[in-house]
Design a protein around this motif. Sequence first.
Motif, PDB file in Angstrom:
ATOM      1  N   HIS A   1      29.007 -21.801  -0.212  1.00 10.61           N
ATOM      2  CA  HIS A   1      29.962 -21.016  -0.993  1.00 10.61           C
ATOM      3  C   HIS A   1      31.148 -20.667  -0.096  1.00 10.61           C
ATOM      4  O   HIS A   1      31.067 -20.747   1.139  1.00 10.61           O
ATOM      5  CB  HIS A   1      29.311 -19.731  -1.508  1.00 10.61           C
TER       6      HIS A   1
ATOM      7  N   GLY B   1      26.230 -18.056   1.480  1.00 13.21           N
ATOM      8  CA  GLY B   1      26.439 -16.866   0.669  1.00 13.21           C
ATOM      9  C   GLY B   1      25.182 -16.064   0.438  1.00 13.21           C
ATOM     10  O   GLY B   1      25.035 -15.374  -0.581  1.00 13.21           O
TER      11      GLY B   1
ATOM     12  N   ALA C   1      33.479 -17.771  -1.033  1.00 13.10           N
ATOM     13  CA  ALA C   1      33.987 -16.418  -1.257  1.00 13.10           C
ATOM     14  C   ALA C   1      32.826 -15.494  -1.599  1.00 13.10           C
ATOM     15  O   ALA C   1      31.710 -15.935  -1.892  1.00 13.10           O
ATOM     16  CB  ALA C   1      35.028 -16.406  -2.367  1.00 13.10           C
ATOM     17  N   ASP C   2      33.108 -14.179  -1.560  1.00  9.93           N
ATOM     18  CA  ASP C   2      32.080 -13.163  -1.786  1.00  9.93           C
ATOM     19  C   ASP C   2      30.896 -13.346  -0.845  1.00  9.93           C
ATOM     20  O   ASP C   2      29.731 -13.169  -1.233  1.00  9.93           O
ATOM     21  CB  ASP C   2      31.594 -13.190  -3.244  1.00  9.93           C
TER      22      ASP C   2
END
Length: 392
Positions: A55, A368, A57-58
């Motif tokens: 991933h 992530g 982002a976040d």
Amino acid sequence: MASTRDWFETVAEAQRRAKKRLPRGVYLALVAGAEAGVTMDDNVAAFGELRFRPHIADLPAERSLATTVMGQDVSMPVLISPTGVQAVHPDGELAVARAARDAGVAMGLSSFASKPVEQVGKEIDQLLFQSYWVGSRDDILARAERARAAGAKGLIVTLDWVFDSRRDWGSPWIPERLDVPAMLRYAPQVVHKPNYLWTWLRSGHLPDLGVPNLGSRDAAVPTFFGAYGQWMGSPQPTWDDLAWLREQWGGPFMVKGITRADDARRAVDIGATAISVSNHGGNNLDSTPASIRNLPGVADAVGDQIEVLLDGGVRRGSDVVKALALGAKAVMIGRAYLWGMAAGGQRGVTNVLEILRQGVSETLLGLGKSSVHEVNRDDVIVPAGFALDLKA
């Protein structure tokens, strides 16, 4: 941080330093695999066939690596796999125990170790004792009870071994004991490794090839090959034997050497706490597939009925995460920490464990994930034909 004289950045660098420091015969004993080394090489190469799905982002600011294995709370899903006589450094298993203790990971101690379990047990609380099926039932139980008295919290029974010392490139010569003829034979190798020689001279003793954990505490210590002979002469265990030992031990119990779904289910049937998907680092039956190839089928066969670990080929923190994604609760490392010890003693073992810790954390970040418990098969791309069909 960049590599320095006292710190290395990768397990591969630890191996290079070990090769530079150790006499040739000692180093070859660490890297040996059965026959052509097909399984040993595949153990490492197979990890490279798996791909991640990251991933962007976040991503989690913090990652938890902690887990529980065989009743032991550990700081990351990495355990010290039991290995035999450790002549790479005078402190041997004591150095490994101290490094594991400081890192918050559990340590498996071999019944073929060079240091008595009583000494090792004083260095680390999270101790798991390993035994081969050597001798009678009474002998094996007495060995386990001696380890329990020394502080062992769990028992590992290693079954992934055939008595095959053949190597296509030739096996390194290992002496029965370090007598004058043996020292003369090794002298040409050792004289070219002054740092190794000096380390042993400073310790005040020579490498000990005895096996102090095989008998009772007060018994005469057999040589490595004397112990090996006892092992070869012992009848192979049955599942009834293993069920008996598991019941007698009564605590956390691991069967090491699983490569098949049916054997994994038998381990569940006898009440084992854990299994290790392992081929003895490529020192069992050559042409057995890499441990990581067998892992998904074994994990699917037993589900959550038993803890599944993987042993074989782990060199990076990303390898640890790949194993978790395919069904392992944790991994066990062998050659990696031995190379670290050869490169820098206790500090070298600590160095290897820190490399793996950082690698696991960085891989979780890329995926992530905020915890090792969140990793699953959706996080990896498994090529067609990689995971073996172990339904039988």
